[in-house]
Design an enzyme around this catalytic site. Structure first.
Site, PDB file in Angstrom:
ATOM      1  N   HIS A  49       0.847  -1.210   0.000  1.00 25.46           N
ATOM      2  CA  HIS A  49       0.000   0.000   0.000  1.00 25.46           C
ATOM      3  C   HIS A  49       0.870   1.243   0.000  1.00 25.46           C
ATOM      4  O   HIS A  49       1.033   1.867   1.051  1.00 25.46           O
ATOM      5  CB  HIS A  49      -0.898  -0.001   1.236  1.00 25.46           C
ATOM      6  CG  HIS A  49      -2.074   0.898   1.142  1.00 25.46           C
ATOM      7  ND1 HIS A  49      -2.075   2.182   1.628  1.00 25.46           N
ATOM      8  CD2 HIS A  49      -3.303   0.701   0.616  1.00 25.46           C
ATOM      9  CE1 HIS A  49      -3.261   2.735   1.431  1.00 25.46           C
ATOM     10  NE2 HIS A  49      -4.018   1.846   0.822  1.00 25.46           N
ATOM     11  N   ILE A  55       1.718   4.778   1.554  1.00 25.82           N
ATOM     12  CA  ILE A  55       0.721   5.581   2.271  1.00 25.82           C
ATOM     13  C   ILE A  55       0.086   4.687   3.331  1.00 25.82           C
ATOM     14  O   ILE A  55      -0.325   3.560   3.033  1.00 25.82           O
ATOM     15  CB  ILE A  55      -0.369   6.103   1.320  1.00 25.82           C
ATOM     16  CG1 ILE A  55       0.238   7.048   0.278  1.00 25.82           C
ATOM     17  CG2 ILE A  55      -1.477   6.807   2.094  1.00 25.82           C
ATOM     18  CD1 ILE A  55      -0.733   7.483  -0.792  1.00 25.82           C
ATOM     19  N   GLY A  58      -6.028   4.447   5.582  1.00 21.84           N
ATOM     20  CA  GLY A  58      -6.916   5.207   6.459  1.00 21.84           C
ATOM     21  C   GLY A  58      -7.554   4.345   7.533  1.00 21.84           C
ATOM     22  O   GLY A  58      -7.712   4.792   8.675  1.00 21.84           O
ATOM     23  N   VAL A  59      -7.914   3.122   7.189  1.00 24.61           N
ATOM     24  CA  VAL A  59      -8.541   2.249   8.193  1.00 24.61           C
ATOM     25  C   VAL A  59      -7.588   1.946   9.337  1.00 24.61           C
ATOM     26  O   VAL A  59      -8.027   1.744  10.473  1.00 24.61           O
ATOM     27  CB  VAL A  59      -9.092   0.941   7.573  1.00 24.61           C
ATOM     28  CG1 VAL A  59     -10.214   1.231   6.613  1.00 24.61           C
ATOM     29  CG2 VAL A  59      -8.006   0.134   6.906  1.00 24.61           C
ATOM     30  N   GLU A  63      -7.995   2.606  13.236  1.00 21.53           N
ATOM     31  CA  GLU A  63      -7.701   1.540  14.203  1.00 21.53           C
ATOM     32  C   GLU A  63      -6.746   2.045  15.291  1.00 21.53           C
ATOM     33  O   GLU A  63      -6.924   1.717  16.473  1.00 21.53           O
ATOM     34  CB  GLU A  63      -7.110   0.325  13.498  1.00 21.53           C
ATOM     35  CG  GLU A  63      -6.640  -0.775  14.422  1.00 21.53           C
ATOM     36  CD  GLU A  63      -7.721  -1.427  15.272  1.00 21.53           C
ATOM     37  OE1 GLU A  63      -7.385  -1.952  16.364  1.00 21.53           O
ATOM     38  OE2 GLU A  63      -8.898  -1.442  14.865  1.00 21.53           O
TER      39      GLU A  63
END
Length: 146
Positions: A49, A55, A58-59, A63
């Protein structure tokens, strides 16, 4: 109150590669908590990723916020260390800018309230004082198995 990773690991069930909090910088029981995640190129998610353009997903930022909220609940004596945190809702999530290797992610959560065992936090993630993500998080706590 400052907590290092050893104390955090005593409170959370998460382990490598999913422990996403390096340090707790401050806690105000009944109000707020601030945590820190140092993002390095060695994070396993950067391999996919994205290759050549790493990067932080976002999840995983969300978390990390949730894990800081779990520490808050234990430190504030809201729940015991024999509990585990379950997400029950994520609202108003916004991602403002990418988080990349070398960033220090400051995770700030404010306690909004508790209703019928559901804890609500307003969370922000910042890099260099700028908001990179924010969300309203809802969680409950259940007994650990085993």
């Amino acid at each position: 109150m400052v907590l290092d990773y050893k104390k955090i690991m005593a409170m959370l069930p998460h382990r490598y590669p999913f422990l996403l909090v390096d340090r707790i910088l401050s806690v105000e029981p009944g109000k707020r908590i601030v945590g820190l995640k140092n993002v390095t190129i060695n994070e396993p998610f950067f391999q996919g990723h994205f290759p050549g353009h790493p990067i932080m997903p976002g999840v995983l930022i969300i978390e990390a916020m949730a894990q800081v909220g779990g520490v808050y609940a234990v430190v504030s004596d809201e729940v015991g260390e024999d509990k585990v945190t379950y997400f029950v809702g994520i609202d108003k999530a916004k991602f403002r800018r990418p988080v990349v290797p070398g960033d220090s992610l400051r995770l700030e959560l404010e306690m909004v309230g508790v209703r019928r065992g559901i804890y609500t936090f307003a969370g922000k993630a910042l890099v260099d004082g700028k908001v990179v993500a924010e969300a309203e998080l809802k969680a409950t706590f259940v007994d650990r198995e085993g």
